[in-house]
Design an enzyme around this catalytic site. Structure first.
Site, PDB file in Angstrom:
ATOM      1  N   ALA A   1       0.826  -1.207   0.000  1.00  0.00           N
ATOM      2  CA  ALA A   1       0.000   0.000   0.000  1.00  0.00           C
ATOM      3  C   ALA A   1       0.860   1.257   0.000  1.00  0.00           C
ATOM      4  CB  ALA A   1      -0.949  -0.009   1.195  1.00  0.00           C
TER       5      ALA A   1
ATOM      6  N   ASP B   1       9.979  -9.165   0.522  1.00  0.00           N
ATOM      7  CA  ASP B   1       9.213 -10.405   0.713  1.00  0.00           C
ATOM      8  C   ASP B   1       8.716 -11.026  -0.597  1.00  0.00           C
ATOM      9  OD1 ASP B   1       9.564  -9.210   3.146  1.00  0.00           O
ATOM     10  OD2 ASP B   1       7.451  -9.180   3.722  1.00  0.00           O
TER      11      ASP B   1
ATOM     12  N   GLY C   1       2.944   3.938  -2.824  1.00  0.00           N
ATOM     13  CA  GLY C   1       2.446   4.691  -3.978  1.00  0.00           C
ATOM     14  C   GLY C   1       1.969   3.792  -5.104  1.00  0.00           C
ATOM     15  N   ALA C   2       2.762   2.781  -5.462  1.00  0.00           N
ATOM     16  CA  ALA C   2       2.378   1.923  -6.594  1.00  0.00           C
ATOM     17  C   ALA C   2       1.100   1.157  -6.281  1.00  0.00           C
ATOM     18  CB  ALA C   2       3.517   0.957  -6.926  1.00  0.00           C
TER      19      ALA C   2
ATOM     20  N   HIS D   1      19.865   2.371  -1.098  1.00  0.00           N
ATOM     21  CA  HIS D   1      18.655   3.172  -1.295  1.00  0.00           C
ATOM     22  C   HIS D   1      17.597   2.509  -2.167  1.00  0.00           C
ATOM     23  CE1 HIS D   1      16.371   6.832  -1.334  1.00  0.00           C
ATOM     24  NE2 HIS D   1      16.488   6.997  -2.630  1.00  0.00           N
TER      25      HIS D   1
ATOM     26  N   GLN E   1      21.144   0.728  -6.023  1.00  0.00           N
ATOM     27  CA  GLN E   1      21.583   2.122  -5.930  1.00  0.00           C
ATOM     28  C   GLN E   1      21.971   2.530  -4.518  1.00  0.00           C
ATOM     29  OE1 GLN E   1      18.812   5.788  -6.592  1.00  0.00           O
ATOM     30  NE2 GLN E   1      20.239   5.645  -8.287  1.00  0.00           N
TER      31      GLN E   1
ATOM     32  N   PHE F   1      17.716  18.366 -10.406  1.00  0.00           N
ATOM     33  CA  PHE F   1      17.981  17.098  -9.743  1.00  0.00           C
ATOM     34  C   PHE F   1      19.064  16.365 -10.527  1.00  0.00           C
ATOM     35  CE2 PHE F   1      16.189  14.113  -6.616  1.00  0.00           C
ATOM     36  CZ  PHE F   1      15.597  15.003  -5.742  1.00  0.00           C
TER      37      PHE F   1
ATOM     38  N   LEU G   1      18.080   9.315   4.740  1.00  0.00           N
ATOM     39  CA  LEU G   1      18.177  10.012   3.462  1.00  0.00           C
ATOM     40  C   LEU G   1      18.232  11.531   3.617  1.00  0.00           C
ATOM     41  CD1 LEU G   1      17.955   9.781   0.345  1.00  0.00           C
ATOM     42  CD2 LEU G   1      15.488   9.926   0.621  1.00  0.00           C
TER      43      LEU G   1
ATOM     44  N   GLU H   1       9.039  -0.441  -6.907  1.00  0.00           N
ATOM     45  CA  GLU H   1      10.401  -0.940  -6.695  1.00  0.00           C
ATOM     46  C   GLU H   1      10.504  -2.458  -6.770  1.00  0.00           C
ATOM     47  OE1 GLU H   1      12.405   0.740  -3.305  1.00  0.00           O
ATOM     48  OE2 GLU H   1      14.195  -0.476  -3.611  1.00  0.00           O
TER      49      GLU H   1
ATOM     50  N   LEU I   1       9.398   7.994  -8.023  1.00  0.00           N
ATOM     51  CA  LEU I   1       8.036   8.498  -7.776  1.00  0.00           C
ATOM     52  C   LEU I   1       7.236   8.551  -9.078  1.00  0.00           C
ATOM     53  CD1 LEU I   1       8.620  11.242  -5.043  1.00  0.00           C
ATOM     54  CD2 LEU I   1       7.825   8.908  -4.748  1.00  0.00           C
TER      55      LEU I   1
ATOM     56  N   ARG J   1      23.532   9.453  -9.303  1.00  0.00           N
ATOM     57  CA  ARG J   1      23.869   8.967  -7.961  1.00  0.00           C
ATOM     58  C   ARG J   1      25.025   7.977  -7.950  1.00  0.00           C
ATOM     59  NH1 ARG J   1      17.610   8.410  -5.825  1.00  0.00           N
ATOM     60  NH2 ARG J   1      17.348  10.654  -5.540  1.00  0.00           N
TER      61      ARG J   1
ATOM     62  N   GLU K   1      18.690  14.591  -2.716  1.00  0.00           N
ATOM     63  CA  GLU K   1      19.467  15.224  -3.778  1.00  0.00           C
ATOM     64  C   GLU K   1      18.958  16.639  -4.048  1.00  0.00           C
ATOM     65  OE1 GLU K   1      20.096  12.117  -6.603  1.00  0.00           O
ATOM     66  OE2 GLU K   1      19.694  13.514  -8.223  1.00  0.00           O
TER      67      GLU K   1
ATOM     68  N   ARG L   1      19.119   4.253 -11.375  1.00  0.00           N
ATOM     69  CA  ARG L   1      17.929   5.094 -11.460  1.00  0.00           C
ATOM     70  C   ARG L   1      18.284   6.556 -11.232  1.00  0.00           C
ATOM     71  NH1 ARG L   1      14.720   7.407  -7.798  1.00  0.00           N
ATOM     72  NH2 ARG L   1      15.237   6.185  -5.958  1.00  0.00           N
TER      73      ARG L   1
ATOM     74  N   HIS M   1      22.474   5.840  -2.501  1.00  0.00           N
ATOM     75  CA  HIS M   1      22.247   7.282  -2.559  1.00  0.00           C
ATOM     76  C   HIS M   1      23.469   7.951  -1.953  1.00  0.00           C
ATOM     77  CE1 HIS M   1      20.517  11.210  -1.962  1.00  0.00           C
ATOM     78  NE2 HIS M   1      19.428  10.854  -2.601  1.00  0.00           N
TER      79      HIS M   1
END
Lengths: 576, 252
Positions: free
Chosen positions: A12, A217, A14-15, A349, A236, A116, A248, A379, A396, A282, A251, A390, A238
């Site tokens: 649950a 998992d 963003g994706a 990251h 990656q 960025f 974090l 991810e 995002l 990065r 950037e 990336r 960061h």
């Protein structure tokens, strides 16, 4: 207990939340299962922004974004995915604004944008303002906004349900098995479509920006069925995590003018990336930092970190644009960023690799064929839009663009089936056996000790710099830890909120994924993006312009390879 | 009743100090009564309270149960009552809790929600209160092709309340909520504020009607506990006052 839905979303963040919204538009029943409450998901920790060529500050075009994404990915990016992505994300950002996301604003009232790493105008000429942001809390705002929209739509959530198995019968996915944390009850969820949106696995490393719950998992569960994981060697780091802690620091700090300095006060990125300096991608910045530290130019008494210097920026600018990261520095390190530089080091990251999918988020069981009924986004998935590295802000985008595509694909597939596929006779047997072995096996090995040793060896041997020798050492260490893992014990025998038991299960997933990473990395005798081999320091397009596909084969790992999709842009040397 | 662990002396390295965590334990599968248990924990400078709790869970008593995820104060999982005030375990350092050699830090679940096990409480009533104030942007008419315009000043109007991470530290610090669980609590009002004062939103009247009800905003007694508890530094009491004022003058 048994449940039945048309579309089931696992995760649950963003994706998952985006996928649920879009699946529901297909007139199907949808439920979201998460091991956390949705608003705890790690999307909320993203800070700097979501990249889209809106052109609100300077001229910008989706083709430039596409090119930057491919070059940033060191040409391992599948270009069909990058094209879809760079185009779709523009509408995705407007959609988020329409949903209520409180973006920061330009003086004209448009969505604010800033520079960025690796995002440029005219194919690399100069940095461009492409990151659409809400202060340094963009991920928080995305997570909140998408959750709010799901509340509005009345989405069904199963919170604190830990998915422990995928039910794949005759090659089709037809549901999941989940453990209810509150009660210890095992549930079966039957579904026509299952969407994996469960995030990454940064907890294989010690210094990481990832939440404690990010243990990969569903990647591991998929892999244990003999199905492939793609490009797992590409992970990656960061460049800027708070030293020792890994928390974090966006950037966006460098996008706002922050500068990396070594102990001599030198702006060392000028030597590594003369054109865009501190805003190089990065992977390059992380390597530059460790090169400085190894050369004895690190900061602090142990010379083990680098300074991120914001002291030349006006405090009002920090307050207005970067309030959270300045607070992190104060809270956790006692550093006042107005007057003192922030000690940083690279932090594990983001997984570029994961469960292979096509651009419609359908999961692949080999180089070409799909697993009907199974989808993945975010991810956990590897489309592969991020290739070998990336770019900042692109995760995002990924969750929005491919979350949406996953939701639509899953609903369309569910609608194409007249009925649910029957579940096998005893779908929960494997999960019950696993939990019983851990809970009642009487083992004496300590989960935290094994996990900590895994993280130590991965940090030491499989992080920013790798060689065949270090990777072999990691492989040996992991094999030893896996042997000990068989004997782990759990003190809490209860059913109610047995988080100790689940930590033991999660450790098994972490060990699997660390092993796949190391084996995939050892076979890639080249350096590309986030995978840097000191014994093979150059990119080798002749032998390695290809994706790795790792399969579990009994107790071994079998590696296969998949071609990279190249359309518009031919590989070039990667300079910034 | 307080149970102290009978253990050999804890090894403490030069750079570490020993603190005592006094934790409220409850597991109805084991004992119907809650009790206190003390653990000696070696801590380093810079350790979060969460690190100390993990030390207990990982090396002393695996059954100690609490929620946590991000470990740096953005996910809102680990609100708990620390030395009598609500804090996020990951956002408070042991040294800032007076955690010097030999000191005791008390840790309890947040108050006003049913305790399920140790520091884990039932969050469902809290999320239901949040949902009741229509926590989503309400608009009418056609959406523009591009973004809606919003001035930086209009955006700033509700900035403070967008920071909420729904950790429940404010609501469970509120004496009114402790005594009346039907009260929406500060968090739901904060979330209503976030939309009521968003220039893009057209649902202010609906939300104000809901907040005007018996269990709504008028129950607030302005004790400021919520503001003190908020780990995000939201001026919670001020936000509640602004909502009250909007109700009186019916003008946002």
């Amino acid at each position: 207990m048994h449940h039945k839905y048309d579309v089931l979303v696992v995760g649950a963040g963003g994706a998952g939340l985006m996928a649920a919204l879009y699946a529901a538009k297909g007139d199907v029943s949808v439920a979201v299962i998460s091991k956390l409450y949705p608003t705890r998901s790690h999307t909320g920790a993203a800070q700097g922004g979501v990249g889209a060529a809106l052109g609100n500050i300077g001229e910008d075009h989706w083709e430039w974004h596409m090119f930057d994404t491919i070059k940033g990915g060191d040409y391992l990016t599948d270009q069909d995915a990058a094209e879809v992505f760079s185009k779709d994300v523009i509408d995705a950002v407007y959609e988020l604004e329409h949903m209520g996301l409180p973006f920061s604003r330009t003086p004209e009232g448009k969505i604010a944008q800033r520079k960025f790493g690796g995002h440029t105008r005219e194919f690399g000429k100069a940095a461009v303002e492409r990151s659409c942001y809400a202060k340094d809390r963009t991920g928080h705002m995305i997570l909140q906004t998408l959750y709010q929209q799901n509340v509005k739509e009345g989405t069904t959530f199963f919170n604190e349900f830990h998915v422990l198995d995928l039910i794949i019968e005759n090659g089709r996915c037809c549901g999941v098995v989940a453990f209810e944390l509150a009660t210890g009850e095992i549930h079966t969820f039957q579904a026509k479509s299952v969407i994996l949106a469960s995030g990454g696995y940064g907890r294989i490393f010690k210094i990481t920006s990832n939440a404690l719950t990010l243990s990969g998992d569903l990647m591991s569960i998929y892999y244990r069925k003999g199905l492939p994981l793609e490009d797992m060697e590409f992970y990656q780091f960061h460049p800027t995590g708070l030293t020792k802690l890994g928390i974090l620091i966006t950037e966006g700090v460098r996008g706002e003018g922050g500068i990396l300095r070594n102990k001599d006060g030198e702006r060392f990125m000028e030597r590594y990336a003369p054109t865009i300096k501190d805003l190089a991608p990065r992977d390059m910045v992380a390597r530059a930092i460790y090169t400085e530290i190894r050369a004895g130019r690190g900061c602090g008494p142990a010379g083990d970190h680098i300074f991120l210097d914001l002291t030349h920026l006006p405090p009002e600018q920090l307050d207005a644009k970067l309030p959270d990261i300045t607070e992190f520095a104060r809270t956790y390190l006692g550093i006042e960023p107005y007057t003192d530089p922030i000690p940083i080091q690279p932090t594990a990251h983001y997984a570029m690799g994961g469960v292979p999918t096509n651009i419609d988020a359908q999961v692949l069981r080999n180089n070409t064929d799909i697993v009907p009924g199974l989808f993945a986004a975010g991810e956990v998935a590897c489309v592969s839009v991020h290739g070998a590295n990336r770019l900042g802000t692109n995760s995002l985008l990924d969750i929005n663009v491919f979350g949406r595509r996953g939701g639509l694909s899953a609903a369309a597939y569910a609608n194409s089936l007249a009925a649910h596929v029957d579940l096998p006779d005893n779908p929960v047997d494997d999960v019950v056996a696993l939990l019983q072995r851990l809970r009642d096996g009487g083992g004496t090995e300590n989960v935290a000790t094994i996990r900590s040793e895994l993280q130590e060896t991965m940090d030491a041997h499989a992080s920013v710099y790798r060689t065949e020798e270090t990777l072999k050492q990691a492989e040996v260490d992991i094999a030893g830890l896996k042997a000990r893992y068989v004997h782990v014990g759990v003190a809490d025998r209860g059913l109610r909120y047995n988080t100790e038991l689940l930590e033991a299960v999660e450790l098994g997933f972490l060990l699997d994924l660390a092993e796949v990473m190391v084996v995939s990395a050892k076979a890639r005798n080249e350096s590309r993006g986030g995978h840097f081999r000191e014994d093979f320091p150059h990119r080798d397009d002749v032998n390695f312009m290809r994706h790795t596909m790792a399969y579990k084969d009994g107790g071994d790992i079998r590696l296969d390879y998949k071609p990279v999709v190249q359309t518009r842009y031919q590989p070039m040397e990667r300079k910034y | 009743m307080t149970v102290t662990q009978e253990r050999p002396a804890v090894e403490v390295a030069d750079h570490q100090q020993l603190v005592t965590l006094k934790i409220r334990r409850y597991d109805p599968e084991v004992d119907p009564e809650a009790n206190w248990q003390e653990f000696q924990v070696p801590v380093e400078k810079g350790d979060r309270l969460l690190d100390a709790l993990h030390h207990v869970k990982w090396y002393l008593d695996g059954s100690l149960t609490f929620r946590r995820s991000c470990a740096h104060g953005v996910c809102g999982s680990d609100a708990m009552r620390v030395n009598g005030v609500n804090r996020l375990a990951c956002k408070v350092l042991v040294k800032d809790l007076g955690g010097r050699d030999g000191d005791t830090i008390t840790v309890e679940p947040i108050k006003g929600l049913a305790v399920l096990k140790d520091l884990v409480v039932d969050m469902d009533p809290f999320f239901e209160a949040f949902k009741s104030i229509k926590p989503f942007l309400i608009t009418s008419g056609n959406e523009p092709t591009r973004e809606r315009l919003q001035s930086a000043e209009d955006r700033a109007r509700f900035e403070d309340t967008t920071k909420c991470i729904m950790c429940a530290a404010c609501t469970t610090a509120c004496p009114v909520f402790w005594n009346d669980e039907a009260y929406f609590g500060p968090q739901a009002i904060v979330m209503a504020h976030r939309f009521i004062f968003d220039s893009r939103d057209e649902g202010a009247d609906e939300r104000l009607e809901i907040l005007n009800e018996k269990e709504g905003v008028w129950r607030c007694r302005t004790t400021f506990n919520c503001t003190d508890a908020c780990p995000r530094g939201i001026q919670v009491t001020k936000a509640i006052q602004e909502v009250k004022r909007a109700l009186i003058f019916r003008k946002v």
